[in-house]
Enzyme design. Structure first.
Site, PDB file in Angstrom:
ATOM      1  N   ARG A 108      20.654 -10.735  -3.506  1.00 11.68           N
ATOM      2  CA  ARG A 108      22.070 -10.414  -3.322  1.00 11.68           C
ATOM      3  C   ARG A 108      22.538  -9.639  -4.549  1.00 11.68           C
ATOM      4  O   ARG A 108      22.452 -10.147  -5.669  1.00 11.68           O
ATOM      5  CB  ARG A 108      22.865 -11.723  -3.170  1.00 11.68           C
ATOM      6  CG  ARG A 108      24.358 -11.500  -2.973  1.00 11.68           C
ATOM      7  CD  ARG A 108      25.108 -12.806  -2.736  1.00 11.68           C
ATOM      8  NE  ARG A 108      26.540 -12.508  -2.663  1.00 11.68           N
ATOM      9  CZ  ARG A 108      27.342 -12.503  -3.727  1.00 11.68           C
ATOM     10  NH1 ARG A 108      26.881 -12.798  -4.925  1.00 11.68           N
ATOM     11  NH2 ARG A 108      28.624 -12.198  -3.578  1.00 11.68           N
TER      12      ARG A 108
ATOM     13  N   ASP B  15      14.632  11.443   3.116  1.00  7.82           N
ATOM     14  CA  ASP B  15      13.517  10.524   2.949  1.00  7.82           C
ATOM     15  C   ASP B  15      13.963   9.264   2.216  1.00  7.82           C
ATOM     16  O   ASP B  15      14.318   9.307   1.053  1.00  7.82           O
ATOM     17  CB  ASP B  15      12.381  11.210   2.177  1.00  7.82           C
ATOM     18  CG  ASP B  15      11.043  10.581   2.492  1.00  7.82           C
ATOM     19  OD1 ASP B  15      11.010   9.359   2.750  1.00  7.82           O
ATOM     20  OD2 ASP B  15      10.040  11.305   2.485  1.00  7.82           O
TER      21      ASP B  15
ATOM     22  N   ARG C 163      12.119   6.464   1.926  1.00  4.02           N
ATOM     23  CA  ARG C 163      11.021   5.559   1.630  1.00  4.02           C
ATOM     24  C   ARG C 163      10.977   5.155   0.165  1.00  4.02           C
ATOM     25  O   ARG C 163      11.244   5.939  -0.724  1.00  4.02           O
ATOM     26  CB  ARG C 163       9.686   6.184   2.040  1.00  4.02           C
ATOM     27  CG  ARG C 163       9.524   6.177   3.533  1.00  4.02           C
ATOM     28  CD  ARG C 163       8.287   6.906   3.958  1.00  4.02           C
ATOM     29  NE  ARG C 163       8.377   8.311   3.632  1.00  4.02           N
ATOM     30  CZ  ARG C 163       7.530   9.212   4.101  1.00  4.02           C
ATOM     31  NH1 ARG C 163       6.550   8.857   4.881  1.00  4.02           N
ATOM     32  NH2 ARG C 163       7.668  10.470   3.776  1.00  4.02           N
TER      33      ARG C 163
END
Ligand SMILES: [Zn+2]
Length: 308
Positions: free
Chosen positions: A46, A236, A238
């Site tokens: 968190r 992108d 990733r």
């Protein structure tokens, strides 16, 4: 304490809360200090101020309890980072953001765990399949297909492959993912030593549903990059941090990376892996994926030749 309101009463209360020997019955309720409990995994679970405070204490190897206080601006609103930066400079305070803390912990802590290793004979050759799970999220797992001794310190032929359901499983001709995966497994088999990491990051991290919606936009004339941007995604998304951690856990430090994507080299280098060589994977385009491959080359800087 008396009423609990004065600064000295509050300081006493805070000290008592931070003392592990204190019991709940030692406090008068309701009071004037608001206790907060951080999630166990801190900012990696968190991204909150509470977690940031406890994480900082743990990093300093101190009792994991602290005080947090928001700073109010002249106009009564809470200061945000730009105002805080000025405030910190003026009073010579050190300043760190939650994003800095997340980046630091992702880089320095081990977030992957090998759950099991099984034999994986395949049409390309025999591999050992190592199943890795993300310590923070048991539903997030990745697979490493390993061949030979890869922990001997010598550079390892490596492919970091991002999941593509349509390409890998359905044999889609809209992209070259399935061909690249097959080729990478063949190349590792031929070398007799190497690893193919299979990362579950469908559609450059946007998920299968959004990837298919992007396909729909492409059918209306957009290219891959434009379609993702129209759906509100960066080209992108990733993140190669987990991949880098898996490689390190497998004992790999130097890699010969099978890729046409220079971003992938930068992404892995940032995590302490040495990319000693880039090994291209050249796939012959078909009529269906020629435009996709051209976009990869022109807009995303992929390094390969398109053979016609
Ligand atoms: Zn694909």
């Amino acid at each position: 304490t008396t009423t609990g309101i004065s600064a000295s009463d509050r300081a006493k209360t805070i000290n008592a809360i931070a003392d592990p020997k204190t019991k709940a019955s030692d406090f008068a309720k309701p009071g004037h200090i608001f206790p907060l409990v951080a999630k166990n995994e801190g900012v990696l679970r968190r991204a909150g101020h509470t977690e940031a405070v406890v994480d900082l204490m743990k990093l300093a190897k101190l009792n994991p309890a602290g005080i947090l206080c928001e700073i109010m601006d002249e106009d009564g609103t809470m200061m945000r980072v730009p105002q805080l930066r000025k405030f910190a400079d003026k009073h010579k305070f050190k300043l760190i953001t939650i994003a800095d803390l997340i980046a630091y912990r992702r880089k320095t802590e081990k977030l992957v765990r090998c759950k099991t290793i099984v034999s994986m004979p395949s049409v390309y050759g025999d591999f050992k399949l190592h199943l890795y799970e993300n310590i923070l999220d048991e539903h997030d797992y990745s697979i490493a297909l390993v061949k030979g001794n890869i922990a001997d310190g010598e550079p390892v032929l490596t492919r970091v492959h991002s999941e593509c359901f349509t390409g890998d499983v359905l044999g889609s001709k809209r992209c070259d993912c399935g061909d690249q995966l097959a080729k990478a497994m063949q190349m590792v088999e031929e070398e007799g030593r190497g690893v193919v990491l299979y990362m579950r990051q469908e559609g450059r991290g946007i998920g299968l549903v959004n990837k298919l919606l992007a396909y729909e936009l492409q059918e209306k004339g957009k290219d891959t990059v434009e379609a993702n941007e129209e759906l509100g995604f960066k080209p992108d998304l990733r993140d190669y941090g987990i991949g880098a951690q898996i490689l390190k856990d497998l004992g790999v430090s130097k890699i010969k990376l099978m890729t046409n994507n220079p971003m992938k080299i930068i992404g892995l280098k940032g995590h302490g892996l040495e990319v000693v060589e880039r090994v291209p994977i050249e796939i012959h385009p078909n009529a269906d994926n020629e435009k996709y491959l051209k976009t990869k080359q022109e807009k995303m800087g992929h390094l390969f030749m398109i053979h016609n």
